[in-house]
Scaffold this motif. Structure first.
Motif, PDB file in Angstrom:
ATOM      1  N   SER A   1       0.797  -1.234   0.000  1.00 48.31           N
ATOM      2  CA  SER A   1       0.000   0.000   0.000  1.00 48.31           C
ATOM      3  C   SER A   1       0.827   1.281   0.000  1.00 48.31           C
ATOM      4  CB  SER A   1      -0.947   0.013   1.202  1.00 48.31           C
ATOM      5  OG  SER A   1      -1.865  -1.063   1.106  1.00 48.31           O
TER       6      SER A   1
ATOM      7  N   GLY B   1      -1.727  -1.032  -3.867  1.00 48.54           N
ATOM      8  CA  GLY B   1      -2.774  -1.422  -2.924  1.00 48.54           C
ATOM      9  C   GLY B   1      -2.967  -2.926  -2.866  1.00 48.54           C
TER      10      GLY B   1
ATOM     11  N   ASP C   1       5.447  -0.801   6.935  1.00 49.70           N
ATOM     12  CA  ASP C   1       4.889   0.531   7.147  1.00 49.70           C
ATOM     13  C   ASP C   1       3.367   0.507   7.156  1.00 49.70           C
ATOM     14  OD1 ASP C   1       7.440   1.628   7.200  1.00 49.70           O
ATOM     15  OD2 ASP C   1       7.492   1.872   5.020  1.00 49.70           O
ATOM     16  N   TYR C   2       2.791  -0.545   6.572  1.00 53.00           N
ATOM     17  CA  TYR C   2       1.327  -0.645   6.445  1.00 53.00           C
ATOM     18  C   TYR C   2       1.026  -2.127   6.282  1.00 53.00           C
ATOM     19  CZ  TYR C   2      -3.359   0.592   4.468  1.00 53.00           C
ATOM     20  OH  TYR C   2      -4.694   0.749   4.209  1.00 53.00           O
ATOM     21  N   VAL C   3       0.181  -2.670   7.119  1.00 52.24           N
ATOM     22  CA  VAL C   3      -0.201  -4.081   6.962  1.00 52.24           C
ATOM     23  C   VAL C   3      -1.352  -4.133   5.954  1.00 52.24           C
ATOM     24  CG1 VAL C   3      -1.097  -6.172   8.063  1.00 52.24           C
ATOM     25  CG2 VAL C   3       0.451  -4.658   9.332  1.00 52.24           C
ATOM     26  N   THR C   4      -0.993  -4.435   4.699  1.00 56.70           N
ATOM     27  CA  THR C   4      -2.059  -4.635   3.705  1.00 56.70           C
ATOM     28  C   THR C   4      -2.639  -6.031   3.911  1.00 56.70           C
ATOM     29  OG1 THR C   4      -0.709  -3.344   2.167  1.00 56.70           O
ATOM     30  CG2 THR C   4      -2.622  -4.494   1.245  1.00 56.70           C
ATOM     31  N   SER C   5      -1.749  -7.019   3.962  1.00 55.28           N
ATOM     32  CA  SER C   5      -2.140  -8.418   4.031  1.00 55.28           C
ATOM     33  C   SER C   5      -1.571  -9.015   5.314  1.00 55.28           C
ATOM     34  CB  SER C   5      -1.598  -9.166   2.816  1.00 55.28           C
ATOM     35  OG  SER C   5      -2.027  -8.525   1.626  1.00 55.28           O
ATOM     36  N   THR C   6      -2.460  -9.584   6.111  1.00 56.73           N
ATOM     37  CA  THR C   6      -2.052  -9.998   7.448  1.00 56.73           C
ATOM     38  C   THR C   6      -1.198 -11.259   7.431  1.00 56.73           C
ATOM     39  OG1 THR C   6      -4.166 -11.140   7.557  1.00 56.73           O
ATOM     40  CG2 THR C   6      -4.003  -9.055   8.727  1.00 56.73           C
TER      41      THR C   6
ATOM     42  N   LEU D   1       2.030   2.823  -3.240  1.00 56.72           N
ATOM     43  CA  LEU D   1       2.017   1.571  -4.009  1.00 56.72           C
ATOM     44  C   LEU D   1       0.575   1.272  -4.421  1.00 56.72           C
ATOM     45  CD1 LEU D   1       4.404  -0.460  -1.667  1.00 56.72           C
ATOM     46  CD2 LEU D   1       4.996   0.750  -3.771  1.00 56.72           C
TER      47      LEU D   1
END
Lengths: 307, 243
Positions: free
Chosen positions: B104, B118, B148-153, B116
């Protein structure tokens, strides 16, 4: 019934207004209505909320052209090349102006449309639990499943009702009856959720053709506000059975749009300096002819007789 | 990397195939050891046979011709949420020591940050597949202590934090890179080095990893690609567009 056939210019002028929420590409990578994206740019529409799970470079072009205020989607970029340069410039540097992202996954966006399609107050979901998509999109809420006594968090996804869905199909009659084949992505949910549907068809056929196979109809004809006959409406994305994907076009776009100046140059050449989509097709010339699917791989007819 | 990824697919499994490299890995698996694996593609395609020509996207006409089922995204994602998908395969831009994946943004919004594309369907595939595999290039800037960002756990903060968040199954099973393979280990689910590809050293992999990467006790060299596997890859991607 009254014919709903209009030109592309009329359809966009009449049915897509500044500030509208518009589904532009519901099937992910194929069947993206680029002809409407280009016409939106030519008519200088602004402030749109583009609803699209993926939609390849269509969203990137509209962002760069300044038509977009909000992106409601799961992915914006260039599928075979990677990043979308206009999306990056808008999000990182506010060029040409700031764009708000309503962040989704493909599933959550589909469920938002599903909730609207079926008149449900929300759709429950598990896939966003733990993801920052959940925290970055304030539209979502999390509750414990009220039907259990155990700990069971669920995400509530509010309904999403687009003003208009722009949906390309292989064939349609003059009254909004349509045949679509290929993977459907979120097309059916988008169609049923939207206030109205703008159909782009490769070919206008007699209503008897549509009635010959009603299982190939994905939404009600009375939802359709306009039918536009336009060749290669989905170029450079593919149209199942008719047009292949123009992967080289995506590659050239990626190279030429690395700078803002390069993008504006591209936009003039391929959109602003062309009067309409027919001129775009003529400009593609042999490149488009080579993308036409030549072979036949026909389905076997089915019988709907009643006696 | 693609061949090592393909090996993680078992025969007869239902596999949710993500964009780009996962499409190639799935096709290689089908042509080698997993001829009866079923492929789900999020645009609404289910296939038995891999496509007969190179795919640039999963919605290409070649992926639709002779499909087993052309349907909608929600039908396949719904089956995924219902637990009917054995293995999910996704790519990523950034991953951390607990297998959380970011596609993301790099950095926080402000000067120097990178947007990015997404999630696409990656967040859904990561949350709900019984086993999750990711494929990405192994670089220090991509393999970080914390994304920096949890898009996919992945396993979120390690331990039982994934369960605490409400995800009762799944989680990263392996991360396949161009240098080796990482797998979660122990109750904390921290990614450990499981194997290094032929010609790559452990030191090289540790150097390319942004946390203090530990080795599994039985870590070993990845088996070299067989002739059959290389032939399959050549068939799927003859011009080397993806590989």
């Amino acid at each position: 019934m009254i014919s709903k056939v209009v030109t592309l210019q009329q359809a966009v002028a009449e049915h897509i207004h500044n500030g509208d929420s518009v589904v532009l590409g519901a099937c992910l990578e194929p069947m993206i209505p680029f002809a409407v994206s280009y016409e939106i740019v030519r008519q200088h529409k602004t402030g749109l909320n583009i609803i699209a799970p993926i939609s390849d470079i269509s969203s990137d072009i509209l962002i760069g052209a300044g038509a977009v205020n909000t992106i409601t989607g799961a992915w914006v970029g260039n599928v075979s090349e990677g990043l979308g340069h206009n999306y990056r410039r808008a999000m990182e540097q506010n060029i040409p102006h700031p764009v708000t992202l309503v962040d989704h996954s493909n599933f959550s966006l589909g469920m938002a449309l599903l909730a609207a399609a079926y008149g449900m107050p929300f759709a429950p979901n598990k896939s966003l639990l733990g993801s920052d998509i959940l925290t970055s999109n304030p539209q979502f809420d999390v509750i414990n499943n009220p039907l259990t006594d155990t700990e069971d968090p669920i995400v509530l996804i509010p309904p999403l009702t687009p003003d208009v869905a722009v949906l390309p199909v292989q064939r349609a009659d003059r009254y909004g009856g349509t045949h679509f084949w290929g993977n459907t992505g979120l097309l059916q949910e988008a169609a049923l959720a939207s206030q109205k549907i703008l159909v782009l068809t490769e070919e206008i056929v007699d209503s008897a053709v549509i009635r010959s196979d009603p299982n190939r109809v994905l939404f009600a004809d009375f939802q359709v506000c306009a039918v536009v006959e336009v060749q290669a409406a989905t170029h450079p994305s593919p149209m199942t059975g008719i047009w292949q994907r123009d992967t080289a076009f995506f590659g050239a776009y990626h190279q030429r749009t690395r700078t803002r100046e390069g993008f504006l140059d591209w936009l003039h050449e391929w959109v602003l300096d062309l009067p309409d989509h027919a001129a775009y097709c003529r400009k593609l010339g042999q490149q488009l002819d080579d993308l036409r699917i030549q072979q036949q791989h026909l389905s076997v007819p089915v019988n709907f007789a009643d006696q | 990397m693609i061949i090592a990824a393909a090996r993680e697919i078992h025969n007869n499994e239902v596999v949710f195939v993500g964009m780009r490299l996962p499409m190639v890995a799935y096709a290689v698996a089908r042509l080698t050891h997993a001829p009866d694996a079923v492929g789900f593609f999020e645009c609404g395609v289910m296939r038995h046979q891999p496509a007969q020509s190179l795919l640039y996207t999963m919605g290409d006409p070649a992926n639709q011709k002779s499909a087993a089922w052309l349907t909608g995204t929600l039908q396949l994602m719904g089956m995924l949420q219902a637990g009917k998908v054995h293995a999910g395969f996704i790519g990523g831009a950034q991953i951390d020591r607990f297998g959380n994946i970011n596609t993301s943004r790099i950095g926080k919004p402000g000067p120097g940050f990178t947007k990015l594309p997404g999630s696409g369907g990656a967040a859904d595939i990561a949350a709900m597949s019984q086993r999750l595999f990711s494929i990405m290039k192994h670089q220090r800037r991509r393999f970080v202590e914390r994304v920096d960002y949890v898009t996919s756990t992945g396993y979120l903060d390690g331990g039982d934090s994934r369960q605490q968040a409400g995800l009762h199954h799944g989680g990263t099973t392996a991360v396949i890179t161009d240098l080796g393979i990482l797998r979660p280990f122990g109750p904390n689910h921290e990614l450990h080095l499981a194997s290094w590809h032929p010609g790559i050293t452990v030191a090289q992999i540790r150097q390319a990893t942004g946390w203090d990467l530990q080795r599994l006790p039985d870590a070993e060299e990845t088996n070299a690609p067989s002739k059959e596997e290389l032939q399959a890859l050549k068939k799927v991607d003859p011009q080397g567009f993806w590989s």
